[in-house]
Design an enzyme around this catalytic site. Sequence first.
Site, PDB file in Angstrom:
ATOM      1  N   HIS A   1      68.709  18.534  70.129  1.00  0.00           N
ATOM      2  CA  HIS A   1      69.601  19.353  69.303  1.00  0.00           C
ATOM      3  C   HIS A   1      70.639  18.505  68.571  1.00  0.00           C
ATOM      4  O   HIS A   1      71.273  18.974  67.622  1.00  0.00           O
ATOM      5  CB  HIS A   1      70.270  20.450  70.144  1.00  0.00           C
ATOM      6  CG  HIS A   1      71.345  19.973  71.073  1.00  0.00           C
ATOM      7  ND1 HIS A   1      71.140  19.789  72.421  1.00  0.00           N
ATOM      8  CD2 HIS A   1      72.647  19.666  70.861  1.00  0.00           C
ATOM      9  CE1 HIS A   1      72.256  19.392  72.997  1.00  0.00           C
ATOM     10  NE2 HIS A   1      73.194  19.313  72.067  1.00  0.00           N
TER      11      HIS A   1
ATOM     12  N   ASP B   1      64.536  19.199  75.215  1.00  0.00           N
ATOM     13  CA  ASP B   1      65.795  18.868  74.533  1.00  0.00           C
ATOM     14  C   ASP B   1      66.070  17.363  74.581  1.00  0.00           C
ATOM     15  O   ASP B   1      67.189  16.930  74.872  1.00  0.00           O
ATOM     16  CB  ASP B   1      66.973  19.642  75.141  1.00  0.00           C
ATOM     17  CG  ASP B   1      68.208  19.601  74.232  1.00  0.00           C
ATOM     18  OD1 ASP B   1      68.061  19.308  73.028  1.00  0.00           O
ATOM     19  OD2 ASP B   1      69.319  19.827  74.747  1.00  0.00           O
TER      20      ASP B   1
ATOM     21  N   SER C   1      76.876  15.623  74.233  1.00  0.00           N
ATOM     22  CA  SER C   1      75.425  15.829  74.317  1.00  0.00           C
ATOM     23  C   SER C   1      74.668  14.540  74.021  1.00  0.00           C
ATOM     24  O   SER C   1      74.921  13.857  73.029  1.00  0.00           O
ATOM     25  CB  SER C   1      74.990  16.907  73.328  1.00  0.00           C
ATOM     26  OG  SER C   1      75.533  18.149  73.685  1.00  0.00           O
TER      27      SER C   1
END
Length: 501
Positions: free
Chosen positions: A230, A263, A346
């Site tokens: 992402h 992810d 992230s």
Amino acid sequence: MDKGNGLPGRQGGSQAHWGAAGQRPDGDADSRPGHDPYGTPPYGQPGPWAPAPPVQRPNPTPPAGTFVPPPGATTPPAGTGLPPGAFPPPPVASTTGTTALPGAQPAGRYDPWAVSHAMPPAPGAPAGPEPEPAGRRPVRLVAAAALIALLAGILGGTVGIYLERNGAFSDVRLPQTRAESNPPAEGSIAGIADAVLPAVVTLHVSGGGAAGTGTGFVLDDTGHILTNAHVVRPAGANGVIEVTFGSGDTARAEVVGQDSGYDLAVVRVTGVSGLTPVELGDSDAVRVGDPVVAIGAPFDLEGTVTSGIISATERPITAGGEEVDGSDISYVNALQTDAPINPGNSGGPLVDVNGRVIGVNSAIRTGDSGGLEGGAQGGSVGLGFAIPINQAKDVAEQLINTGRATHPVIGVTLDTGYLGDGARVGSSTGDPAVVPGGPADQAGVEDGDVITAVDGDRVRSGDELIVKIRSHRPGDELTLTVERGGENLELVVTLGESAGE
């Protein structure tokens, strides 16, 4: 000092014998010729009272034939005709050499007129000061000195306070302990950060009208960097990914491969030397309570280090789901940590006390949304989730080698409308719920079965079943606990594989 001017209140002294031209008998020259020691003080100047009328002073030199007593004599010798006690008292010498008693004569001199012929004040002149009692003067001096000291202390304190409050003391120097220049202790947070930070990078991604910031870490010296899918998704096919290293140097990166189901993504920089890869650990050995450190760029604050513990292991989570078709949903059997993780963390590493990466920070539970989101815009509430590094390593190797990753599957369709405990096999489209010839079909799974556990671990929903299956590799054998017609069955299934997205 003028000795014995004969004025009231002045100390007597030898004033009797004056030589010609103002020369004192003791040898001190008087610079005022014709000076009258009995005139108005100061000599020849107007004084506070009128001058006294001329006084005829006896000739201090005895006339011829007059008896002069020897020094120290008090009683006239016989034949002088003088009564006893007629001699003036002998001179009294000062014991200190500096002070004579009132009326005393200087040592070695005798002036019979010095005491007995003191001049009275002029008519109408104010009398001289009355002598003060001897015991009163020291008391007054002590009181005056104490008052002066008190006033000086008050004034000094007031001035000092004023100067201090108004910053007048600009040269104040405060004590300070200098830190030793020793390297951080191994296993300390400072030591972990010192070892890992050189391998952590910040990614700025833009393209297609979208932009974002994330984190990644160097896998090898050829320039491969692992991050979240992402994080790189905004770049699309023609976007820009700029990588900033801890040194401040920047480089462009290209996507090697990505998989939204896990992810995870791998990008690569070229033309960069001196890269420092991280050391990968073993996420299967992680225990609840182990201390960990998270490194990343929360809210674009690169190189941020936070610490905490492992709060839970094998926590099944799903994140994403921003795409309409749900193709971006990730299923992770995650490590849960209370180390603060925020948007921008992230893709960053979750590190153990040995400085080894045990997870990839991917999602947080936010207080405002109540859900799990990758790259959520809310702040940390102490619920962060990381992809175990063992799983991330497998996916990264596939992405580097083939550009895509495969997913383990059992070959069933799950009923998303089922609200009971477990995952029910079923299809709402009319297609077979169990893929003919697939792993589940070969293991004996039937349409309508409810899978309640995998390898003895309880399954509460269809998402949890997918998470538990994806935490394994194709070819692994799993034992499924199936509820069918009120009975519990245990079926062994060998996982197949499917191409990732």
